[in-house]
Design a protein around this motif. Structure first.
Motif, mmCIF file in Angstrom:
data_model
loop_
_atom_site.group_PDB
_atom_site.id
_atom_site.type_symbol
_atom_site.label_atom_id
_atom_site.label_comp_id
_atom_site.label_asym_id
_atom_site.label_seq_id
_atom_site.Cartn_x
_atom_site.Cartn_y
_atom_site.Cartn_z
ATOM 1 N N GLN A 82 0.859 -1.177 0.000
ATOM 2 C CA GLN A 82 0.000 0.000 0.000
ATOM 3 C C GLN A 82 0.901 1.235 0.000
ATOM 4 O O GLN A 82 1.747 1.387 0.886
ATOM 5 C CB GLN A 82 -0.917 0.000 1.218
ATOM 6 C CG GLN A 82 -1.922 -1.140 1.226
ATOM 7 C CD GLN A 82 -2.826 -1.105 2.445
ATOM 8 O OE1 GLN A 82 -2.923 -0.084 3.132
ATOM 9 N NE2 GLN A 82 -3.494 -2.215 2.717
ATOM 10 N N ARG A 84 1.148 5.501 -0.593
ATOM 11 C CA ARG A 84 0.489 6.797 -0.756
ATOM 12 C C ARG A 84 1.458 7.913 -0.393
ATOM 13 O O ARG A 84 2.438 7.691 0.317
ATOM 14 C CB ARG A 84 -0.774 6.893 0.106
ATOM 15 C CG ARG A 84 -0.545 7.084 1.579
ATOM 16 C CD ARG A 84 -1.862 7.138 2.364
ATOM 17 N NE ARG A 84 -1.678 7.580 3.732
ATOM 18 C CZ ARG A 84 -1.327 6.798 4.739
ATOM 19 N NH1 ARG A 84 -1.110 5.507 4.529
ATOM 20 N NH2 ARG A 84 -1.189 7.300 5.959
ATOM 21 N N THR A 94 -2.793 8.383 -3.985
ATOM 22 C CA THR A 94 -2.656 6.935 -3.866
ATOM 23 C C THR A 94 -1.940 6.369 -5.081
ATOM 24 O O THR A 94 -2.249 6.729 -6.229
ATOM 25 C CB THR A 94 -4.043 6.282 -3.723
ATOM 26 O OG1 THR A 94 -4.696 6.825 -2.570
ATOM 27 C CG2 THR A 94 -3.910 4.774 -3.540
ATOM 28 N N ASN A 96 -1.303 3.003 -7.151
ATOM 29 C CA ASN A 96 -1.867 1.668 -7.354
ATOM 30 C C ASN A 96 -0.904 0.794 -8.146
ATOM 31 O O ASN A 96 -0.227 1.267 -9.073
ATOM 32 C CB ASN A 96 -3.205 1.768 -8.095
ATOM 33 C CG ASN A 96 -4.244 2.552 -7.306
ATOM 34 O OD1 ASN A 96 -4.530 2.227 -6.151
ATOM 35 N ND2 ASN A 96 -4.806 3.596 -7.914
ATOM 36 N N CYS A 105 0.617 6.625 -9.678
ATOM 37 C CA CYS A 105 -0.405 7.620 -9.342
ATOM 38 C C CYS A 105 -0.654 8.472 -10.587
ATOM 39 O O CYS A 105 0.295 8.894 -11.253
ATOM 40 C CB CYS A 105 0.072 8.492 -8.189
ATOM 41 S SG CYS A 105 -1.031 9.879 -7.793
#
Length: 280
Positions: A82, A84, A94, A96, A105
């Motif tokens: 994860q 960010r 964020t 991904n 992003c």
């Protein structure tokens, strides 16, 4: 008879030395793999937010992998993380996963001078880092000349680019050069200690650079801390950050629960001027 005996002994000795000499040269051609101890595996977070002049800077990429043994031919990618980034205004961006170990992003908003904080959760650990987005002055002109090769070979092509350093602040720069004649990019670290407020010129030459080559120049503004980090890496690896330095050089990415279990890499945010120069 004694003289003949001495000659015979000498001839045998010379033959033996010659044989050993030949063996020493042939043995140099053998590949010797040393049995090296594998160090502790660490996470590697390649987190460069780079805002190229003339673009919105909205698409940014962060890559996560692991360190590998010295003789490994592949780099282990880290999936399922994860990722960010938050700025000092409270906006959250964020990243991904688009492929193994690659996090993208598409709505990032770069603001010069703003502070950003990276958050990465991977393999049960949480890592953070903070940095400000640093500006860069644009490249104003590029010149080319033929200069002597101090190694005694033929003259080589030298490309020089210029930029104006701001007088009201201390500045640090990182430039990389990429071209078809280079296996890896070559990097150069610069500060304005001796050139504050003046025009600065950066020269680049390579024995394999020929007319028709395209030299891609990426000129970044960077923070003082990142400058010091890259200086350690480039000094330890002869300006090739893709070689292996003699020891771990720690960046600014820390483990929030276990300081000893830090991640390799450096979270940095740079404005950059990118120019493609056709060598004449």
């Amino acid at each position: 008879m004694n003289r003949l005996k001495q000659y015979t002994i000498m001839n045998k000795a010379l033959a033996l030395l010659s044989l050993l000499f030949v063996f020493s040269f042939t043995s140099c051609e053998d590949v010797v793999n040393l049995d090296l101890d594998a160090g502790e595996t660490k996470l590697v977070i390649d987190a460069e937010i780079i805002w190229k002049k003339g673009t919105t800077g909205n698409e940014q990429t962060i890559k996560i992998s692991k360190t590998a043994p010295y003789y490994s031919t592949s780099t282990p990618k880290v999936s399922g993380a994860q990722v960010r980034v938050e700025n000092s205004s409270g906006n959250v961006f964020t990243f991904n996963e688009t492929e193994a170990g690659v996090y993208v992003c598409t709505d990032f908003v770069p603001v010069i001078g703003m502070e950003y904080k990276l958050f990465v959760q991977a393999e049960g650990q949480t890592f953070t880092a903070s940095e400000k987005l640093t500006s860069v002055t644009p490249i104003t002109k590029i010149e080319q000349a033929l200069v002597p090769d101090f190694g005694g070979g033929e003259d080589v092509i030298e490309v020089t680019f210029y930029y104006n350093d701001p007088a009201d602040q201390q500045n640090f720069y990182l430039t990389d050069y990429r071209s078809e004649f280079l296996i890896f990019p070559e990097y150069e670290n610069t500060d304005d200690e001796l050139y504050n407020g003046n025009e600065i010129k950066a020269r680049y030459s390579h024995e394999d650079m020929m007319p028709g080559n395209t030299l891609d120049i990426t000129h970044r503004g960077i923070s003082k801390n990142f400058f010091n980090y890259m200086k350690l890496i480039l000094d330890a690896s002869n300006s090739n950050p893709f070689s292996v330095p003699p020891g771990n050089i720690r960046g600014n990415i820390v483990n929030t629960a276990d300081s000893k279990n830090y991640a390799m890499g450096y979270f940095r945010l740079c404005e950059a001027d990118v120019v493609s120069y056709l060598v004449k």
